[in-house]
Design a protein around this motif. Structure first.
Motif, PDB file in Angstrom:
ATOM      1  N   HIS A  80    -132.275  68.716  55.217  1.00 57.39           N
ATOM      2  CA  HIS A  80    -133.528  69.459  55.248  1.00 57.39           C
ATOM      3  C   HIS A  80    -133.641  70.282  56.528  1.00 57.39           C
ATOM      4  O   HIS A  80    -134.243  71.348  56.530  1.00 57.39           O
ATOM      5  CB  HIS A  80    -134.716  68.503  55.176  1.00 57.39           C
ATOM      6  CG  HIS A  80    -134.867  67.847  53.842  1.00 57.39           C
ATOM      7  ND1 HIS A  80    -133.892  67.852  52.863  1.00 57.39           N
ATOM      8  CD2 HIS A  80    -135.916  67.149  53.311  1.00 57.39           C
ATOM      9  CE1 HIS A  80    -134.317  67.190  51.810  1.00 57.39           C
ATOM     10  NE2 HIS A  80    -135.537  66.755  52.052  1.00 57.39           N
ATOM     11  N   ILE A 113    -140.513  71.505  51.077  1.00 59.96           N
ATOM     12  CA  ILE A 113    -140.838  70.505  50.065  1.00 59.96           C
ATOM     13  C   ILE A 113    -142.287  70.738  49.655  1.00 59.96           C
ATOM     14  O   ILE A 113    -143.218  70.487  50.430  1.00 59.96           O
ATOM     15  CB  ILE A 113    -140.656  69.065  50.573  1.00 59.96           C
ATOM     16  CG1 ILE A 113    -139.244  68.835  51.078  1.00 59.96           C
ATOM     17  CG2 ILE A 113    -141.009  68.075  49.455  1.00 59.96           C
ATOM     18  CD1 ILE A 113    -138.182  68.902  49.988  1.00 59.96           C
ATOM     19  N   MET A 164    -138.194  70.772  45.773  1.00 62.21           N
ATOM     20  CA  MET A 164    -137.413  71.326  46.870  1.00 62.21           C
ATOM     21  C   MET A 164    -137.248  72.828  46.644  1.00 62.21           C
ATOM     22  O   MET A 164    -136.848  73.249  45.556  1.00 62.21           O
ATOM     23  CB  MET A 164    -136.042  70.636  46.923  1.00 62.21           C
ATOM     24  CG  MET A 164    -135.192  71.029  48.110  1.00 62.21           C
ATOM     25  SD  MET A 164    -133.577  70.187  48.052  1.00 62.21           S
ATOM     26  CE  MET A 164    -134.100  68.476  48.168  1.00 62.21           C
TER      27      MET A 164
END
Length: 203
Positions: A80, A113, A164
């Motif tokens: 991420h 997210i 995502m």
């Protein structure tokens, strides 16, 4: 027969099916060339029309149309990246007694997210069972974003979804549109179940 022996699976493939399959493959090839690596998805009214016309569940149709773009093969980062901040969205829509809210996006260096909350507006005495959202997040923007589901949890009255998004959403969302579209992979076989519905007496 020993456990390691194999039996041939019955296969009734014929020339008629072969002709149809070859036509499908030819059309898929033509679509791939026409798309030229771009994501092409028909609007909602066309998807609804086709679902009714061809007797296909709209969520399954959404999944199939989504797979036609799979040749693009979006690459999602393995990590991420550093958490940069929280991007408030707070967009709400009410439909058929359910409240859908895009609450926020966790902004990481490499992706976002996006969080979605779905709440039932039914009264306490009404029971509809567990919520099962067959939905995919769609993003409309000048920047092409790829989306995939990354989590879900909930109960019979509230469910939270996470998606995502790559690349990460911009800090300003004035020109970014969000929607949820029907999306569910078809199940080849229905779940096995045994219904207990006989009157039972205890002596």
């Amino acid at each position: 027969m020993g456990w390691a022996e194999f039996q041939l699976v019955p296969n009734q493939y014929n020339d008629e099916c072969k002709k149809i399959d070859e036509s499908i493959l030819q059309l898929l090839r033509e679509r791939k060339v026409l798309a030229n690596g771009k994501r092409l998805t028909p609007p909602q009214e066309i998807r609804q029309e086709w679902a009714e016309k061809y007797g296909i569940d709209e969520a399954e149709l959404g999944w199939f149309l989504h797979t036609l773009n799979s040749e693009i093969r979006p690459v999602f980062p393995d990590e991420h990246g550093e958490l940069i901040g929280v991007l408030p969205i707070m967009k709400t829509t009410v439909l058929d007694g359910f409240t859908y809210t895009l609450t926020h996006a966790m902004q990481h260096k490499n992706l976002s997210i996006v969080h979605v909350e779905i709440k039932s507006g039914l009264t306490d005495y009404e029971d509809i069972g567990m919520l099962r959202p067959h939905l995919m997040l769609e993003i409309k923007s000048s920047q092409e974003h790829h989306v995939r589901k990354s989590g879900a949890r909930g109960s019979e009255r509230k469910i939270s979804l996470q998606f995502m998004v790559s690349p990460a959403l911009p800090d300003q969302l004035d020109s970014v549109g969000f929607s949820l579209t029907p999306y569910a992979a078809p199940r080849e076989l229905p779940p096995l179940e045994y219904v207990l519905d006989k009157e039972v007496h205890f002596g």
